[in-house]
Design a protein around this motif. Structure first.
Motif, PDB file in Angstrom:
ATOM      1  N   GLY A   1       0.894  -1.189  -0.036  1.00 34.60           N
ATOM      2  CA  GLY A   1       0.084  -0.022  -0.177  1.00 34.60           C
ATOM      3  C   GLY A   1       0.792   1.306  -0.204  1.00 34.60           C
ATOM      4  N   ILE A   2       2.017   1.197   0.748  1.00 35.18           N
ATOM      5  CA  ILE A   2       2.805   2.463   1.042  1.00 35.18           C
ATOM      6  C   ILE A   2       3.589   2.775  -0.413  1.00 35.18           C
ATOM      7  CG2 ILE A   2       4.898   3.381   2.200  1.00 35.18           C
ATOM      8  CD1 ILE A   2       4.077   1.921   4.710  1.00 35.18           C
ATOM      9  N   ALA A   3       3.741   1.576  -0.964  1.00 35.43           N
ATOM     10  CA  ALA A   3       4.772   1.486  -2.193  1.00 35.43           C
ATOM     11  C   ALA A   3       3.750   2.020  -3.069  1.00 35.43           C
ATOM     12  CB  ALA A   3       5.294   0.107  -2.649  1.00 35.43           C
ATOM     13  N   THR A   4       2.588   1.566  -3.306  1.00 36.48           N
ATOM     14  CA  THR A   4       1.520   2.039  -4.460  1.00 36.48           C
ATOM     15  C   THR A   4       1.488   3.733  -4.254  1.00 36.48           C
ATOM     16  OG1 THR A   4       0.348   0.082  -4.552  1.00 36.48           O
ATOM     17  CG2 THR A   4      -0.782   1.853  -5.306  1.00 36.48           C
ATOM     18  N   LEU A   5       1.277   4.153  -2.998  1.00 35.07           N
ATOM     19  CA  LEU A   5       1.106   5.364  -2.929  1.00 35.07           C
ATOM     20  C   LEU A   5       2.264   6.094  -3.354  1.00 35.07           C
ATOM     21  CD1 LEU A   5      -0.559   5.226   0.783  1.00 35.07           C
ATOM     22  CD2 LEU A   5      -1.730   6.390  -1.333  1.00 35.07           C
ATOM     23  N   ILE A   6       3.383   5.803  -3.127  1.00 32.09           N
ATOM     24  CA  ILE A   6       4.720   6.554  -3.585  1.00 32.09           C
ATOM     25  C   ILE A   6       4.938   6.557  -5.036  1.00 32.09           C
ATOM     26  CG2 ILE A   6       6.998   6.185  -3.630  1.00 32.09           C
ATOM     27  CD1 ILE A   6       7.237   4.985  -1.095  1.00 32.09           C
ATOM     28  N   GLN A   7       4.210   5.446  -5.610  1.00 33.14           N
ATOM     29  CA  GLN A   7       4.399   5.256  -6.963  1.00 33.14           C
ATOM     30  C   GLN A   7       3.454   6.429  -7.902  1.00 33.14           C
ATOM     31  OE1 GLN A   7       6.586   4.627  -9.549  1.00 33.14           O
ATOM     32  NE2 GLN A   7       6.672   2.365  -9.215  1.00 33.14           N
ATOM     33  N   CYS A   8       1.984   6.116  -7.293  1.00 33.18           N
ATOM     34  CA  CYS A   8       1.158   7.113  -7.994  1.00 33.18           C
ATOM     35  C   CYS A   8       1.120   8.403  -7.607  1.00 33.18           C
ATOM     36  CB  CYS A   8      -0.362   6.397  -7.656  1.00 33.18           C
ATOM     37  SG  CYS A   8      -0.555   4.858  -7.906  1.00 33.18           S
ATOM     38  N   VAL A   9       1.205   8.870  -6.359  1.00 29.71           N
ATOM     39  CA  VAL A   9       1.287  10.168  -5.949  1.00 29.71           C
ATOM     40  C   VAL A   9       2.602  10.829  -6.254  1.00 29.71           C
ATOM     41  CG1 VAL A   9       1.025  11.684  -3.927  1.00 29.71           C
ATOM     42  CG2 VAL A   9      -0.459   9.732  -4.117  1.00 29.71           C
ATOM     43  N   GLY A  10       3.640  10.283  -5.817  1.00 29.58           N
ATOM     44  CA  GLY A  10       5.128  10.669  -6.114  1.00 29.58           C
ATOM     45  C   GLY A  10       5.483  11.579  -4.990  1.00 29.58           C
ATOM     46  N   VAL A  11       6.704  11.324  -4.514  1.00 23.20           N
ATOM     47  CA  VAL A  11       7.327  11.925  -3.415  1.00 23.20           C
ATOM     48  C   VAL A  11       8.940  12.441  -4.214  1.00 23.20           C
ATOM     49  CG1 VAL A  11       8.395  11.991  -1.116  1.00 23.20           C
ATOM     50  CG2 VAL A  11       6.502  10.617  -1.722  1.00 23.20           C
ATOM     51  N   TRP A  12       9.090  13.545  -4.589  1.00 26.60           N
ATOM     52  CA  TRP A  12      10.305  14.389  -5.250  1.00 26.60           C
ATOM     53  C   TRP A  12      10.495  13.338  -6.391  1.00 26.60           C
ATOM     54  CZ3 TRP A  12      15.742  12.948  -4.742  1.00 26.60           C
ATOM     55  CH2 TRP A  12      16.728  13.861  -5.368  1.00 26.60           C
ATOM     56  N   ARG A  13      11.393  12.700  -6.769  1.00 30.41           N
ATOM     57  CA  ARG A  13      11.829  12.077  -7.784  1.00 30.41           C
ATOM     58  C   ARG A  13      11.608  10.700  -7.675  1.00 30.41           C
ATOM     59  NH1 ARG A  13      11.227  15.381 -11.362  1.00 30.41           N
ATOM     60  NH2 ARG A  13      11.230  13.535 -12.454  1.00 30.41           N
ATOM     61  N   PHE A  14      10.879  10.468  -6.928  1.00 29.27           N
ATOM     62  CA  PHE A  14      10.239   8.992  -6.329  1.00 29.27           C
ATOM     63  C   PHE A  14       8.946   8.683  -6.816  1.00 29.27           C
ATOM     64  CE2 PHE A  14      13.986   9.501  -3.688  1.00 29.27           C
ATOM     65  CZ  PHE A  14      14.497   8.320  -3.720  1.00 29.27           C
ATOM     66  N   GLY A  15       8.734   7.870  -7.716  1.00 34.97           N
ATOM     67  CA  GLY A  15       7.247   7.778  -8.230  1.00 34.97           C
ATOM     68  C   GLY A  15       6.963   8.122  -9.827  1.00 34.97           C
ATOM     69  N   VAL A  16       6.355   7.238 -10.404  1.00 34.16           N
ATOM     70  CA  VAL A  16       5.990   7.625 -11.978  1.00 34.16           C
ATOM     71  C   VAL A  16       4.826   8.327 -12.155  1.00 34.16           C
ATOM     72  CG1 VAL A  16       4.494   5.462 -12.352  1.00 34.16           C
ATOM     73  CG2 VAL A  16       5.919   6.342 -14.307  1.00 34.16           C
ATOM     74  N   ARG A  17       3.982   8.511 -11.198  1.00 33.25           N
ATOM     75  CA  ARG A  17       2.869   9.522 -11.083  1.00 33.25           C
ATOM     76  C   ARG A  17       1.881   8.648 -12.258  1.00 33.25           C
ATOM     77  NH1 ARG A  17       7.111  12.260  -9.168  1.00 33.25           N
ATOM     78  NH2 ARG A  17       6.551  13.679  -7.537  1.00 33.25           N
TER      79      ARG A  17
END
Length: 460
Positions: free
Chosen positions: A65-81
């Protein structure tokens, strides 16, 4: 439609709350079986007790769940959005089961996972440059391979699930067929919100039918713990073994190759261009999530291809829908009783829905290949040979069993083997095609807005 809403890309639209919840749950149900499969395999190899096995599954759901949030929402240069679900990669199952049984147990696995993730974070931009090796003939081939490779998974579910005593029983196949027909009818005759939720409705229908015929058991729900919080290094401090670390580094190469294909596929489905920088952001999120996984008692993470198919089938392109799915996974990870409800969905129900979802991915690959001149013998050979190589371990799972374990990790993943083959054959037949001299700068993600189209649907 207002001018401001017209500028919002479908990926950045924020649907109304009821749509977020329904479509988000639909993604969770589609990936749940895959999310818990690897923890079950590794937990059994490590000889864990039922309580520890449940803990392992809950930790996996929480980090997914946390990984999905990072990937979709994005945190700086982390996450494909982009709308991309994350989960534990199947490529890690075999080597981790070996390490768990003979090579240092779970602490050695977690030590290797943390190191592999830390090494992959700075390597992500380098791997992201591979976008230049993915012209339409390669991209279409890889997307087609992803879809075709997943179809046997749906077939296994439809027959009852791997290892069950009544595998292939007529009632399992009948239930899967009923769900498949229900989803098709819903797609054909329902409009708006209900039509896009066809898979979720099909799964609900199948689960109710299974309960009526005694094909599912909800008794574990009452036995599950109401609350369960994963704590760092629950199974002991990590240990570091060279052989385990090398195995996990190979797994991460496979995971990055698979994620690259999934990102390109979802970019194609959502009509959003994927640059090398965007790809690197997605791979960097994979790596960071893998480090987090090692700390919180779970395993390497990658994008889940089955959910790419759901994006194509429903036409719901919003990354905020999948971010909602991430929130639901976090909830399931913290409240095991809720997770037990989802776990009670019978495998044949998932199989019936999966046949359509995974087939949609394959069709997306065919659509991309329609842009390619297949009357050219070179392009034809790229597609034909890559598809053949990818399907070897799918059609004959024991094909590579006599090879060294390091080779098996790569070759047993038909997606990775097929992708590498497609890249190399494209270079051999078509030569090196450089990327554009300058790539368009990544635009900042716009402020989330609810687009008029979705608002109109919500009012139906």
């Amino acid at each position: 439609m207002t001018v401001s809403a017209a500028r919002v890309h479908p990926v950045d639209e924020v649907p109304p709350a009821r749509m977020l919840a329904a479509f988000g749950l639909q993604h969770v149900v589609a990936m749940y079986a895959g999310a818990v499969a690897v923890p079950l395999i590794v937990g059994q190899a490590a000889g864990l007790s039922p309580a520890d096995m449940a803990y392992l599954i809950n930790a996996g759901l929480l980090v997914s769940g946390i990984a999905t949030l990072i990937q979709c929402v994005g945190v700086w240069r982390f996450g494909v959005r982009l709308p991309l679900m994350q989960g534990v990669t199947f490529a890690a199952a075999t080597p981790m089961a070996t390490i768990a049984a003979t090579g240092g147990g779970l602490p050695a696995i977690y030590g290797a996972v943390i190191i592999a993730g830390l090494v992959t974070i700075p390597a992500a931009p380098v791997f992201g440059k591979l976008i230049r090796f993915f012209p339409p003939v390669v991209t279409g081939t890889v997307i087609l391979i992803i879809g075709v490779s997943l179809l046997p998974v749906a077939a296994t579910w439809a027959a009852g699930g791997a290892g069950v005593k009544n595998f292939g029983a007529p009632r399992n196949i009948a239930l899967a067929t009923a769900v498949l027909v229900f989803v098709l009818l819903a797609q054909r005759f329902l409009n708006g919100f209900l039509g896009r939720a066809a898979v979720l409705l099909g799964i609900l229908f199948g689960t109710l039918a299974a309960a009526a015929f005694g094909m599912t058991d909800f008794s574990p729900v009452g036995k599950a713990d109401p609350i369960g919080i994963a704590t760092p290094f629950h199974f002991g401090a990590p240990t570091f073994h060279a052989s385990a670390i090398i195995s996990m580094l190979i797994v991460m190469l496979v995971a990055m190759t698979e994620t690259t294909g999934d990102i390109l596929a979802v970019g194609e489905l959502t009509d959003r261009d994927v640059s090398s920088r965007t790809l690197a952001d997605g791979l960097r999120a994979d790596a960071a999530s893998t480090v987090l996984a090692g700390v919180f008692n779970t395993f390497p993470h990658t994008a889940f291809a089955q959910n790419v198919g759901l994006v194509g089938l429903t036409g719901v392109k919003s990354r905020w829908v999948v971010a909602t799915s991430g929130g639901i996974l976090v909830f399931l990870g913290l409240f095991p009783m809720a997770g037990a409800v989802v776990a009670a969905i019978p495998a044949p129900v998932l199989g019936g829905a999966g046949l359509v979802m995974f087939g949609t991915v394959a069709v997306s690959g065919v659509r991309t290949l329609s842009q390619v001149r297949l009357d050219d013998n070179g392009n034809m050979m790229v597609v034909a040979a890559s598809l053949g190589v990818a399907l070897l371990p799918v059609g004959v799972p024991t094909f590579y069993d006599k090879l060294p374990e390091s080779a098996q990790v790569v070759l047993h993943s038909g997606i990775s083997a097929g992708a590498v083959t497609a890249i190399l054959l494209n270079l051999a037949f078509n030569g090196f095609r450089p990327a554009p001299a300058t790539e368009p700068a990544d635009e900042p993600a716009p402020t989330p807005k609810v687009a008029d189209g979705l608002m109109e649907e919500a009012g139906q």
